[in-house]
Design a protein around this motif. Structure first.
Motif, short mmCIF file in Angstrom:
data_model
loop_
_atom_site.label_atom_id
_atom_site.label_comp_id
_atom_site.label_asym_id
_atom_site.label_seq_id
_atom_site.Cartn_x
_atom_site.Cartn_y
_atom_site.Cartn_z
N PHE A 271 23.52 -12.99 41.88
CA PHE A 271 22.27 -12.58 42.51
C PHE A 271 22.27 -12.80 44.02
O PHE A 271 21.26 -12.62 44.68
N TRP B 74 20.65 -3.77 46.86
CA TRP B 74 21.07 -4.94 46.10
C TRP B 74 20.54 -4.89 44.67
O TRP B 74 21.28 -5.15 43.72
N TYR B 75 19.27 -4.54 44.49
CA TYR B 75 18.69 -4.57 43.15
C TYR B 75 19.36 -3.55 42.23
O TYR B 75 19.64 -3.84 41.06
N ARG C 94 15.12 -12.60 45.80
CA ARG C 94 16.30 -12.64 44.92
C ARG C 94 16.17 -13.78 43.91
O ARG C 94 16.48 -13.62 42.73
N MET D 36 17.31 -4.82 50.06
CA MET D 36 16.95 -5.26 48.71
C MET D 36 17.03 -4.12 47.70
O MET D 36 17.40 -4.33 46.54
#
Length: 249
Positions: free
Chosen positions: A120, A174-175, A140, A171
């Motif tokens: 993560f 990343w997600y 996160r 983000m």
């Protein structure tokens, strides 16, 4: 194929008086990110509360892998806009909290949570406190805590809305990457048309009073999305279509 999550013909009224949702049906397939998009007050958060079992609908069902879980709490993980990290607990203890609540011993809960810190993108923060983290890192950590509550389906209610534009963009990428790695399925509430297009496999438009599903938009751009997707004509076409349909409800 049986959907991972299905909401079937749900109608919900407060005190059997004010109808907020009417005949809502939607589905979420394994590994998908589906967004609920619409104006404020359209019933999106109420629908999440129904899915999460916090409210029981007057009509309809919520199904997980084909099994009726209507009104059952603790099935789905649910994350609100704010990260809700406890300031007096370390990051690892914040993340491990769902496991501890479920009866796992603290040491074991920390060990289980610790396996995911690198995945993560928050390795090295275990002993820090939330105030020592940036907004993106806090989110996160909160998303990892959400995942540990339930690895089946995540319900995310505008989780990135408080972040600045550059952090939000980071983000998003990343997600989607983490979702793919851990095979997570997500329903995502947003008021941001751009965000919905960038993240979603499908978008349900929720509008009217009482709230109903007015349309479903399939985003056909393959994942992982191009970094410049939001600058393309395809992106703008989706945006024009969605805004036109929202304004027409």
């Amino acid at each position: 194929m049986t959907p991972k999550l299905e909401v079937r013909d749900v109608t919900f009224s407060y005190n059997n008086d004010v109808t907020v949702l009417k005949d809502i049906s939607l589905s979420l397939n394994d590994g998908e990110l589906v967004s609920l998009l619409g104006v404020s007050g359209g019933g999106k958060t109420t629908l999440f509360n129904v899915i999460a079992g916090l409210y029981r609908p007057q009509q309809g069902q919520v199904l997980l892998n084909g099994e009726d879980v209507t009104g059952q709490q603790g099935i789905f993980s649910y994350m609100l806009q704010k990260d809700m990290l406890l300031p007096y607990r370390t990051v690892e203890d914040n993340v491990a909290l769902p496991l501890i609540i479920k009866g796992t011993r603290k040491k074991e809960a920390r060990e289980i949570a610790g396996r995911h810190f690198e995945e993560f993108g928050i390795d090295g923060t275990q002993k820090k406190y939330p105030a020592e983290l940036s907004g993106g890192m806090r989110q996160r950590a909160a998303l990892l805590r959400t995942y540990l509550f339930s690895a089946e389906v995540a319900l995310l209610d505008e989780p990135f809305s408080a972040l600045d534009t550059l952090t939000k963009s980071e983000m998003h990428r990343w997600y989607l990457d983490v979702m793919d790695k851990i095979k997570l399925s997500t329903i995502f509430i947003t008021h941001d048309v751009d965000e919905a297009i960038l993240l979603s496999d499908r978008i349900y438009l929720l509008g009217g009073k009482p709230g109903t599903i007015t349309d479903e938009i399939v985003i056909r751009e393959p994942k992982p999305r191009r970094k410049d997707f939001n600058l393309t004509e395809e992106f703008l076409q989706y945006k024009r279509e969605i805004i036109s349909k929202i304004q027409g409800t």
